[in-house]
Design an enzyme around this catalytic site. Structure first.
Site, mmCIF file in Angstrom:
data_model
loop_
_atom_site.group_PDB
_atom_site.id
_atom_site.type_symbol
_atom_site.label_atom_id
_atom_site.label_comp_id
_atom_site.label_asym_id
_atom_site.label_seq_id
_atom_site.Cartn_x
_atom_site.Cartn_y
_atom_site.Cartn_z
ATOM 1 N N ARG A 26 0.816 -1.207 0.066
ATOM 2 C CA ARG A 26 0.118 -0.272 0.089
ATOM 3 C C ARG A 26 0.958 1.543 -0.364
ATOM 4 N NH1 ARG A 26 -3.069 -4.677 1.746
ATOM 5 N NH2 ARG A 26 -5.286 -3.869 1.516
ATOM 6 N N GLN A 166 -10.534 -6.132 -1.839
ATOM 7 C CA GLN A 166 -9.372 -5.714 -2.084
ATOM 8 C C GLN A 166 -10.222 -4.606 -3.701
ATOM 9 O OE1 GLN A 166 -7.121 -9.226 -2.924
ATOM 10 N NE2 GLN A 166 -6.509 -9.454 -1.464
ATOM 11 N N ASP A 309 -6.330 -13.777 7.710
ATOM 12 C CA ASP A 309 -4.477 -14.152 6.682
ATOM 13 C C ASP A 309 -4.363 -14.856 7.922
ATOM 14 O OD1 ASP A 309 -4.735 -13.597 4.295
ATOM 15 O OD2 ASP A 309 -3.943 -11.367 4.919
ATOM 16 N N ASN A 332 -14.604 -16.149 2.300
ATOM 17 C CA ASN A 332 -13.783 -15.797 1.632
ATOM 18 C C ASN A 332 -12.326 -16.029 1.703
ATOM 19 O OD1 ASN A 332 -13.526 -14.762 4.025
ATOM 20 N ND2 ASN A 332 -12.213 -13.159 3.189
ATOM 21 N N ARG A 340 -8.801 -22.359 0.467
ATOM 22 C CA ARG A 340 -8.383 -22.679 1.622
ATOM 23 C C ARG A 340 -9.173 -22.950 2.752
ATOM 24 N NH1 ARG A 340 -4.852 -16.763 2.618
ATOM 25 N NH2 ARG A 340 -3.018 -17.014 1.278
#
Length: 430
Positions: A26, A166, A309, A332, A340
Protein backbone atom coordinates in the site's frame (compact mmCIF):
# COMPACT_ATOMS: atom_id res chain seq x y z
CA UNK A 1 11.26 -27.70 -3.16
CA UNK A 2 10.10 -30.08 -0.44
CA UNK A 3 10.12 -29.26 3.26
CA UNK A 4 10.65 -32.28 5.48
CA UNK A 5 9.31 -31.25 8.89
CA UNK A 6 10.19 -33.53 11.80
CA UNK A 7 8.61 -33.71 15.21
CA UNK A 8 10.20 -30.97 17.33
CA UNK A 9 9.45 -30.92 21.08
CA UNK A 10 11.17 -27.64 22.00
CA UNK A 11 11.50 -24.20 20.35
CA UNK A 12 13.53 -21.36 21.85
CA UNK A 13 14.87 -18.01 20.67
CA UNK A 14 14.05 -14.54 19.32
CA UNK A 15 12.74 -13.61 15.87
CA UNK A 16 12.32 -10.17 14.34
CA UNK A 17 8.93 -10.09 12.66
CA UNK A 18 9.04 -9.45 8.94
CA UNK A 19 7.84 -6.09 7.74
CA UNK A 20 4.17 -6.08 6.84
CA UNK A 21 3.45 -7.12 3.26
CA UNK A 22 0.04 -5.42 3.30
CA UNK A 23 1.43 -2.08 4.44
CA UNK A 24 4.46 -2.27 2.14
CA UNK A 25 2.38 -2.78 -1.01
CA UNK A 26 0.00 0.00 0.00
CA UNK A 27 2.82 2.44 0.79
CA UNK A 28 4.50 1.64 -2.52
CA UNK A 29 1.25 2.29 -4.35
CA UNK A 30 0.56 5.68 -2.73
CA UNK A 31 4.22 6.57 -3.34
CA UNK A 32 3.78 5.77 -7.02
CA UNK A 33 0.54 7.78 -7.18
CA UNK A 34 2.22 10.83 -5.62
CA UNK A 35 3.81 13.68 -7.54
CA UNK A 36 7.27 13.81 -5.95
CA UNK A 37 9.53 11.53 -3.94
CA UNK A 38 8.34 9.37 -1.04
CA UNK A 39 10.44 7.31 1.38
CA UNK A 40 9.55 3.91 2.85
CA UNK A 41 11.50 2.61 5.84
CA UNK A 42 11.81 -1.16 6.35
CA UNK A 43 9.85 -2.29 3.26
CA UNK A 44 8.97 -5.98 3.03
CA UNK A 45 10.79 -8.27 0.60
CA UNK A 46 8.64 -11.08 -0.75
CA UNK A 47 7.22 -12.23 -4.07
CA UNK A 48 4.09 -10.11 -3.55
CA UNK A 49 5.92 -6.91 -2.66
CA UNK A 50 8.40 -7.56 -5.45
CA UNK A 51 5.46 -7.81 -7.86
CA UNK A 52 4.38 -4.32 -6.82
CA UNK A 53 7.96 -3.06 -7.21
CA UNK A 54 8.15 -4.50 -10.71
CA UNK A 55 4.77 -3.19 -11.86
CA UNK A 56 5.05 0.37 -10.58
CA UNK A 57 8.48 0.57 -12.22
CA UNK A 58 6.91 -0.57 -15.48
CA UNK A 59 4.26 2.12 -15.02
CA UNK A 60 6.92 4.82 -14.69
CA UNK A 61 7.83 5.10 -11.01
CA UNK A 62 11.53 5.49 -10.19
CA UNK A 63 12.70 3.30 -7.28
CA UNK A 64 16.01 3.44 -5.41
CA UNK A 65 16.54 0.94 -2.61
CA UNK A 66 19.14 0.34 0.10
CA UNK A 67 19.06 -2.33 2.81
CA UNK A 68 16.20 -0.82 4.78
CA UNK A 69 15.01 2.22 2.81
CA UNK A 70 13.16 2.69 -0.47
CA UNK A 71 12.62 6.00 -2.26
CA UNK A 72 9.92 6.28 -4.91
CA UNK A 73 9.52 9.09 -7.41
CA UNK A 74 5.90 8.71 -8.40
CA UNK A 75 4.01 9.14 -11.65
CA UNK A 76 0.91 10.66 -10.04
CA UNK A 77 -2.17 10.48 -12.22
CA UNK A 78 -0.12 9.79 -15.35
CA UNK A 79 1.33 6.25 -15.42
CA UNK A 80 3.40 5.33 -18.45
CA UNK A 81 1.56 3.58 -21.24
CA UNK A 82 2.60 -0.09 -21.15
CA UNK A 83 1.23 -3.05 -23.04
CA UNK A 84 1.62 -5.73 -20.34
CA UNK A 85 1.93 -6.04 -16.58
CA UNK A 86 3.06 -9.18 -14.76
CA UNK A 87 1.79 -9.34 -11.17
CA UNK A 88 3.05 -12.89 -10.66
CA UNK A 89 0.74 -14.65 -8.21
CA UNK A 90 -0.16 -11.52 -6.23
CA UNK A 91 -3.93 -11.07 -6.15
CA UNK A 92 -3.96 -7.82 -4.17
CA UNK A 93 -1.36 -6.27 -6.49
CA UNK A 94 -3.43 -7.25 -9.52
CA UNK A 95 -6.62 -5.80 -8.11
CA UNK A 96 -5.04 -2.57 -6.87
CA UNK A 97 -3.36 -1.98 -10.23
CA UNK A 98 -6.43 -2.77 -12.32
CA UNK A 99 -7.84 0.60 -11.23
CA UNK A 100 -4.51 2.38 -11.80
CA UNK A 101 -4.36 0.81 -15.26
CA UNK A 102 -7.62 2.58 -16.07
CA UNK A 103 -5.48 5.70 -16.58
CA UNK A 104 -3.60 3.86 -19.37
CA UNK A 105 -4.83 3.37 -22.94
CA UNK A 106 -4.38 -0.41 -23.22
CA UNK A 107 -2.83 -2.76 -20.63
CA UNK A 108 -3.00 -6.56 -20.41
CA UNK A 109 -2.44 -8.33 -17.10
CA UNK A 110 -0.87 -11.63 -18.08
CA UNK A 111 -1.61 -15.01 -16.52
CA UNK A 112 1.62 -16.59 -15.22
CA UNK A 113 -0.08 -18.78 -12.58
CA UNK A 114 -3.07 -20.47 -14.27
CA UNK A 115 -3.50 -22.95 -11.39
CA UNK A 116 -3.57 -20.29 -8.66
CA UNK A 117 -4.18 -16.59 -9.38
CA UNK A 118 -5.48 -17.61 -12.80
CA UNK A 119 -8.41 -19.31 -11.09
CA UNK A 120 -9.37 -16.39 -8.86
CA UNK A 121 -12.40 -14.21 -9.70
CA UNK A 122 -12.26 -10.46 -10.33
CA UNK A 123 -15.70 -9.91 -11.84
CA UNK A 124 -16.96 -7.51 -9.16
CA UNK A 125 -14.12 -5.05 -9.79
CA UNK A 126 -14.46 -5.49 -13.56
CA UNK A 127 -18.16 -4.59 -13.28
CA UNK A 128 -17.39 -1.48 -11.22
CA UNK A 129 -14.66 -0.23 -13.57
CA UNK A 130 -16.81 -0.94 -16.63
CA UNK A 131 -19.29 1.64 -15.34
CA UNK A 132 -16.51 4.26 -15.16
CA UNK A 133 -15.81 4.68 -18.90
CA UNK A 134 -13.32 1.80 -18.86
CA UNK A 135 -13.48 -1.05 -21.40
CA UNK A 136 -12.28 -4.45 -20.15
CA UNK A 137 -11.67 -7.76 -21.92
CA UNK A 138 -11.42 -10.78 -19.66
CA UNK A 139 -11.70 -14.54 -19.41
CA UNK A 140 -14.96 -14.95 -17.55
CA UNK A 141 -13.82 -12.50 -14.89
CA UNK A 142 -10.37 -14.10 -14.67
CA UNK A 143 -6.92 -13.55 -16.16
CA UNK A 144 -5.77 -12.57 -18.70
CA UNK A 145 -7.46 -9.18 -18.33
CA UNK A 146 -7.04 -6.26 -20.75
CA UNK A 147 -8.01 -2.78 -19.58
CA UNK A 148 -8.64 -0.04 -22.11
CA UNK A 149 -9.00 3.22 -20.27
CA UNK A 150 -7.34 6.60 -20.41
CA UNK A 151 -10.28 8.70 -19.23
CA UNK A 152 -11.99 6.99 -16.27
CA UNK A 153 -14.96 8.88 -14.85
CA UNK A 154 -16.18 9.30 -11.29
CA UNK A 155 -19.75 9.62 -10.06
CA UNK A 156 -21.78 6.93 -8.33
CA UNK A 157 -19.86 3.66 -8.24
CA UNK A 158 -21.24 0.38 -6.94
CA UNK A 159 -19.01 -2.54 -6.00
CA UNK A 160 -19.77 -5.84 -4.33
CA UNK A 161 -17.85 -6.71 -1.19
CA UNK A 162 -19.07 -10.32 -1.00
CA UNK A 163 -15.90 -11.99 -2.29
CA UNK A 164 -13.07 -9.62 -1.40
CA UNK A 165 -12.45 -6.20 0.12
CA UNK A 166 -9.59 -5.70 -2.36
CA UNK A 167 -12.02 -4.49 -5.04
CA UNK A 168 -13.13 -1.65 -2.78
CA UNK A 169 -9.56 -0.82 -1.77
CA UNK A 170 -8.60 -0.62 -5.44
CA UNK A 171 -11.30 1.97 -6.10
CA UNK A 172 -10.42 3.95 -2.98
CA UNK A 173 -6.83 4.33 -4.19
CA UNK A 174 -7.87 5.50 -7.65
CA UNK A 175 -10.99 7.66 -7.29
CA UNK A 176 -9.36 10.66 -5.51
CA UNK A 177 -7.39 11.28 -8.73
CA UNK A 178 -10.45 11.49 -10.98
CA UNK A 179 -11.75 14.75 -12.38
CA UNK A 180 -15.12 14.25 -10.71
CA UNK A 181 -16.27 13.61 -7.16
CA UNK A 182 -17.24 10.00 -6.51
CA UNK A 183 -19.68 8.14 -4.30
CA UNK A 184 -18.78 4.51 -3.68
CA UNK A 185 -21.53 2.21 -2.46
CA UNK A 186 -20.64 -1.30 -1.30
CA UNK A 187 -23.27 -3.86 -2.23
CA UNK A 188 -24.18 -6.93 -0.22
CA UNK A 189 -21.67 -7.75 2.52
CA UNK A 190 -18.10 -6.49 2.95
CA UNK A 191 -15.44 -9.05 3.80
CA UNK A 192 -12.30 -8.20 5.77
CA UNK A 193 -13.38 -4.75 6.91
CA UNK A 194 -10.24 -4.49 9.04
CA UNK A 195 -8.11 -4.57 5.89
CA UNK A 196 -10.18 -1.75 4.38
CA UNK A 197 -9.28 0.18 7.52
CA UNK A 198 -5.60 -0.30 6.66
CA UNK A 199 -6.24 1.05 3.17
CA UNK A 200 -8.00 4.13 4.56
CA UNK A 201 -5.21 4.63 7.09
CA UNK A 202 -2.51 4.64 4.40
CA UNK A 203 -4.53 6.87 2.05
CA UNK A 204 -5.06 9.40 4.85
CA UNK A 205 -1.34 9.36 5.67
CA UNK A 206 -0.74 10.30 2.04
CA UNK A 207 -2.86 13.44 2.41
CA UNK A 208 -6.05 12.21 0.71
CA UNK A 209 -9.50 13.06 2.10
CA UNK A 210 -12.19 10.37 2.01
CA UNK A 211 -15.42 10.39 4.01
CA UNK A 212 -16.36 6.84 5.08
CA UNK A 213 -19.54 5.71 6.82
CA UNK A 214 -19.12 4.02 10.19
CA UNK A 215 -19.99 0.61 8.71
CA UNK A 216 -17.53 1.13 5.80
CA UNK A 217 -20.30 0.52 3.26
CA UNK A 218 -20.53 4.05 1.82
CA UNK A 219 -17.86 6.60 0.78
CA UNK A 220 -17.71 10.12 -0.53
CA UNK A 221 -14.47 10.82 -2.40
CA UNK A 222 -13.67 14.34 -3.61
CA UNK A 223 -11.96 14.31 -6.99
CA UNK A 224 -9.00 16.35 -8.25
CA UNK A 225 -6.87 15.43 -5.21
CA UNK A 226 -3.14 14.73 -5.20
CA UNK A 227 -1.22 12.17 -3.21
CA UNK A 228 1.48 13.92 -1.22
CA UNK A 229 5.05 12.57 -1.12
CA UNK A 230 5.66 11.40 2.43
CA UNK A 231 7.87 9.22 4.63
CA UNK A 232 6.40 5.95 5.85
CA UNK A 233 7.61 3.36 8.38
CA UNK A 234 6.44 -0.22 7.83
CA UNK A 235 5.43 -2.10 10.96
CA UNK A 236 5.98 -5.79 11.70
CA UNK A 237 3.76 -8.37 10.01
CA UNK A 238 1.14 -10.19 12.08
CA UNK A 239 -0.08 -12.60 9.34
CA UNK A 240 3.36 -14.15 8.84
CA UNK A 241 4.15 -14.08 12.55
CA UNK A 242 0.93 -15.99 13.29
CA UNK A 243 2.51 -19.26 12.14
CA UNK A 244 5.61 -18.68 14.28
CA UNK A 245 3.39 -17.97 17.30
CA UNK A 246 1.28 -21.06 16.56
CA UNK A 247 4.43 -23.18 16.37
CA UNK A 248 5.51 -21.85 19.78
CA UNK A 249 2.03 -22.51 21.16
CA UNK A 250 1.96 -26.22 20.23
CA UNK A 251 5.45 -27.03 21.57
CA UNK A 252 7.45 -26.59 24.75
CA UNK A 253 8.78 -23.14 23.95
CA UNK A 254 10.38 -19.92 25.04
CA UNK A 255 10.01 -17.77 21.93
CA UNK A 256 9.90 -14.00 21.50
CA UNK A 257 8.68 -12.32 18.32
CA UNK A 258 9.73 -8.66 18.07
CA UNK A 259 8.30 -5.68 16.15
CA UNK A 260 4.61 -6.53 16.68
CA UNK A 261 2.88 -3.31 17.75
CA UNK A 262 0.15 -3.68 20.36
CA UNK A 263 -1.90 -0.91 18.73
CA UNK A 264 -1.54 -2.11 15.15
CA UNK A 265 -4.62 -1.92 12.91
CA UNK A 266 -3.75 -5.26 11.33
CA UNK A 267 -6.73 -7.53 11.90
CA UNK A 268 -4.40 -10.46 12.42
CA UNK A 269 -3.36 -8.87 15.70
CA UNK A 270 -6.36 -10.86 16.97
CA UNK A 271 -4.15 -13.98 17.01
CA UNK A 272 -2.94 -12.77 20.41
CA UNK A 273 -6.53 -12.98 21.67
CA UNK A 274 -7.04 -16.38 20.02
CA UNK A 275 -3.91 -17.84 21.58
CA UNK A 276 -4.77 -16.41 25.00
CA UNK A 277 -8.23 -17.97 24.71
CA UNK A 278 -6.47 -21.25 23.96
CA UNK A 279 -4.67 -20.86 27.33
CA UNK A 280 -1.29 -20.31 25.69
CA UNK A 281 1.03 -18.58 28.21
CA UNK A 282 2.13 -15.33 26.56
CA UNK A 283 2.78 -11.66 27.18
CA UNK A 284 2.62 -8.75 24.72
CA UNK A 285 4.56 -5.71 25.84
CA UNK A 286 6.68 -3.03 24.13
CA UNK A 287 6.13 -4.63 20.72
CA UNK A 288 7.32 -8.08 21.86
CA UNK A 289 5.12 -11.19 21.96
CA UNK A 290 6.70 -13.68 24.37
CA UNK A 291 5.31 -17.23 24.28
CA UNK A 292 6.24 -19.80 26.91
CA UNK A 293 4.37 -22.69 25.40
CA UNK A 294 3.57 -25.95 27.15
CA UNK A 295 1.75 -27.61 24.26
CA UNK A 296 -1.51 -27.70 26.23
CA UNK A 297 -4.30 -25.86 24.48
CA UNK A 298 -8.07 -25.67 24.80
CA UNK A 299 -10.64 -25.28 22.03
CA UNK A 300 -11.96 -21.87 20.93
CA UNK A 301 -14.62 -20.29 18.74
CA UNK A 302 -13.78 -17.14 16.75
CA UNK A 303 -15.10 -15.06 13.87
CA UNK A 304 -12.31 -15.60 11.33
CA UNK A 305 -13.26 -12.65 9.13
CA UNK A 306 -11.46 -10.39 11.60
CA UNK A 307 -8.07 -12.06 11.01
CA UNK A 308 -8.37 -13.71 7.59
CA UNK A 309 -4.68 -14.25 6.85
CA UNK A 310 -4.01 -15.90 10.20
CA UNK A 311 -6.96 -18.30 10.35
CA UNK A 312 -5.03 -21.25 8.90
CA UNK A 313 -2.26 -20.91 11.49
CA UNK A 314 -4.80 -20.80 14.31
CA UNK A 315 -6.56 -23.86 12.86
CA UNK A 316 -3.18 -25.63 12.93
CA UNK A 317 -2.85 -24.84 16.63
CA UNK A 318 -6.43 -25.99 17.25
CA UNK A 319 -5.56 -29.40 15.77
CA UNK A 320 -3.84 -30.11 19.11
CA UNK A 321 -6.35 -28.44 21.44
CA UNK A 322 -8.59 -30.19 23.95
CA UNK A 323 -12.15 -30.07 22.57
CA UNK A 324 -13.76 -28.81 19.37
CA UNK A 325 -12.79 -25.45 17.87
CA UNK A 326 -14.83 -23.48 15.35
CA UNK A 327 -13.68 -20.68 13.05
CA UNK A 328 -16.73 -19.17 11.37
CA UNK A 329 -17.50 -16.46 8.79
CA UNK A 330 -14.50 -17.52 6.69
CA UNK A 331 -16.06 -18.22 3.28
CA UNK A 332 -13.73 -15.71 1.63
CA UNK A 333 -10.87 -18.14 2.35
CA UNK A 334 -12.23 -20.15 -0.57
CA UNK A 335 -11.21 -17.40 -3.02
CA UNK A 336 -7.50 -17.09 -2.19
CA UNK A 337 -4.44 -18.72 -3.82
CA UNK A 338 -6.36 -21.96 -3.36
CA UNK A 339 -9.57 -22.95 -1.63
CA UNK A 340 -8.15 -22.47 1.84
CA UNK A 341 -10.99 -24.43 3.39
CA UNK A 342 -11.42 -27.59 1.30
CA UNK A 343 -7.84 -27.84 0.00
CA UNK A 344 -6.25 -27.13 3.38
CA UNK A 345 -8.52 -29.46 5.33
CA UNK A 346 -7.88 -32.28 2.86
CA UNK A 347 -4.16 -32.01 3.64
CA UNK A 348 -4.82 -31.86 7.39
CA UNK A 349 -6.81 -35.09 7.15
CA UNK A 350 -3.88 -36.80 5.41
CA UNK A 351 -1.73 -35.82 8.40
CA UNK A 352 -4.26 -37.36 10.79
CA UNK A 353 -6.27 -34.33 11.92
CA UNK A 354 -10.02 -34.56 12.58
CA UNK A 355 -11.56 -31.60 10.76
CA UNK A 356 -14.87 -30.66 9.14
CA UNK A 357 -16.10 -27.83 6.96
CA UNK A 358 -19.23 -26.00 5.95
CA UNK A 359 -19.40 -23.35 3.26
CA UNK A 360 -18.23 -20.69 5.69
CA UNK A 361 -16.59 -22.38 8.66
CA UNK A 362 -13.82 -24.71 9.75
CA UNK A 363 -14.45 -27.13 12.62
CA UNK A 364 -11.53 -28.83 14.37
CA UNK A 365 -11.86 -31.76 16.75
CA UNK A 366 -8.60 -31.47 18.61
CA UNK A 367 -6.12 -34.27 19.27
CA UNK A 368 -3.97 -33.21 22.24
CA UNK A 369 -1.96 -36.42 21.85
CA UNK A 370 -0.76 -35.25 18.45
CA UNK A 371 -1.28 -36.65 14.96
CA UNK A 372 0.46 -39.50 13.20
CA UNK A 373 1.83 -37.73 10.09
CA UNK A 374 4.39 -39.65 8.07
CA UNK A 375 2.87 -38.60 4.73
CA UNK A 376 3.55 -36.26 1.83
CA UNK A 377 1.08 -33.40 1.58
CA UNK A 378 0.50 -30.70 -1.01
CA UNK A 379 0.86 -26.95 -0.65
CA UNK A 380 -1.61 -25.96 -3.41
CA UNK A 381 0.76 -23.10 -4.37
CA UNK A 382 -0.32 -21.29 -1.20
CA UNK A 383 2.09 -19.65 1.25
CA UNK A 384 -0.42 -19.60 4.12
CA UNK A 385 -1.14 -23.32 3.68
CA UNK A 386 2.59 -24.11 3.73
CA UNK A 387 3.21 -22.19 6.94
CA UNK A 388 0.21 -23.71 8.71
CA UNK A 389 1.02 -27.28 7.65
CA UNK A 390 4.54 -26.80 9.01
CA UNK A 391 3.06 -26.10 12.44
CA UNK A 392 1.19 -29.40 12.26
CA UNK A 393 4.37 -31.19 11.20
CA UNK A 394 6.13 -30.09 14.38
CA UNK A 395 3.61 -32.11 16.44
CA UNK A 396 3.31 -35.05 14.03
CA UNK A 397 4.79 -38.28 15.40
CA UNK A 398 6.36 -39.16 12.05
CA UNK A 399 6.68 -35.61 10.72
CA UNK A 400 5.36 -34.32 7.40
CA UNK A 401 6.79 -33.73 3.93
CA UNK A 402 5.32 -30.63 2.28
CA UNK A 403 5.55 -30.47 -1.51
CA UNK A 404 6.12 -27.18 -3.37
CA UNK A 405 7.18 -25.51 -0.13
CA UNK A 406 9.13 -22.83 -2.04
CA UNK A 407 5.86 -20.97 -2.56
CA UNK A 408 6.22 -19.71 1.01
CA UNK A 409 8.36 -16.97 -0.59
CA UNK A 410 5.18 -15.25 -1.76
CA UNK A 411 4.99 -13.52 1.61
CA UNK A 412 7.71 -14.94 3.91
CA UNK A 413 10.91 -16.04 2.11
CA UNK A 414 12.77 -16.46 5.41
CA UNK A 415 10.07 -18.57 7.08
CA UNK A 416 11.97 -21.85 7.24
CA UNK A 417 15.22 -20.10 8.18
CA UNK A 418 13.45 -18.37 11.04
CA UNK A 419 11.86 -21.59 12.25
CA UNK A 420 15.19 -23.43 12.15
CA UNK A 421 16.83 -20.59 14.08
CA UNK A 422 14.59 -21.37 17.06
CA UNK A 423 15.17 -25.11 16.86
CA UNK A 424 12.63 -26.50 14.39
CA UNK A 425 13.83 -29.65 12.67
CA UNK A 426 13.19 -28.83 9.02
CA UNK A 427 15.09 -30.08 6.00
CA UNK A 428 14.66 -28.43 2.60
CA UNK A 429 15.16 -30.63 -0.45
CA UNK A 430 15.23 -29.38 -4.05
Amino acid sequence: MKAIVKQTPVLEGDINALSSKNYTTRYMLVGALADGTSTIRFPAHSEDSDAMRRCIRDLGAELIETDDTMTIRGFGRHPKAVSELDVGNAGAVLRFLMSVAAFCPDVTFVNKYPDSLGKRPHSDLITALSGMNVSIDHNGGKLPITIRGGQPKGGRIEVSGNVSSQYLSSLLFMTPLLGEDSEIVVLHDLKSKVVVGQTLEVIAQAGIQIEASSDLMHYRVPGRQRYEPKEYIVQGDYPGSAAILAAAAVTQSNVRVLRLEETSKQGERAVIDVLRAMNVPLTHERGIVHVKGNGKLKAVEFDGDHFTDAVLAMVAAAVFAEGTSRFYNVENLRYKECDRITDYLNELRKAGADVEETQSEIIVHGKPEGVEGGVEINAHYDHRVIMALTVVGLRSKQGLTINDAHHVAKSYPQYFDHLKSIGAQVELVD
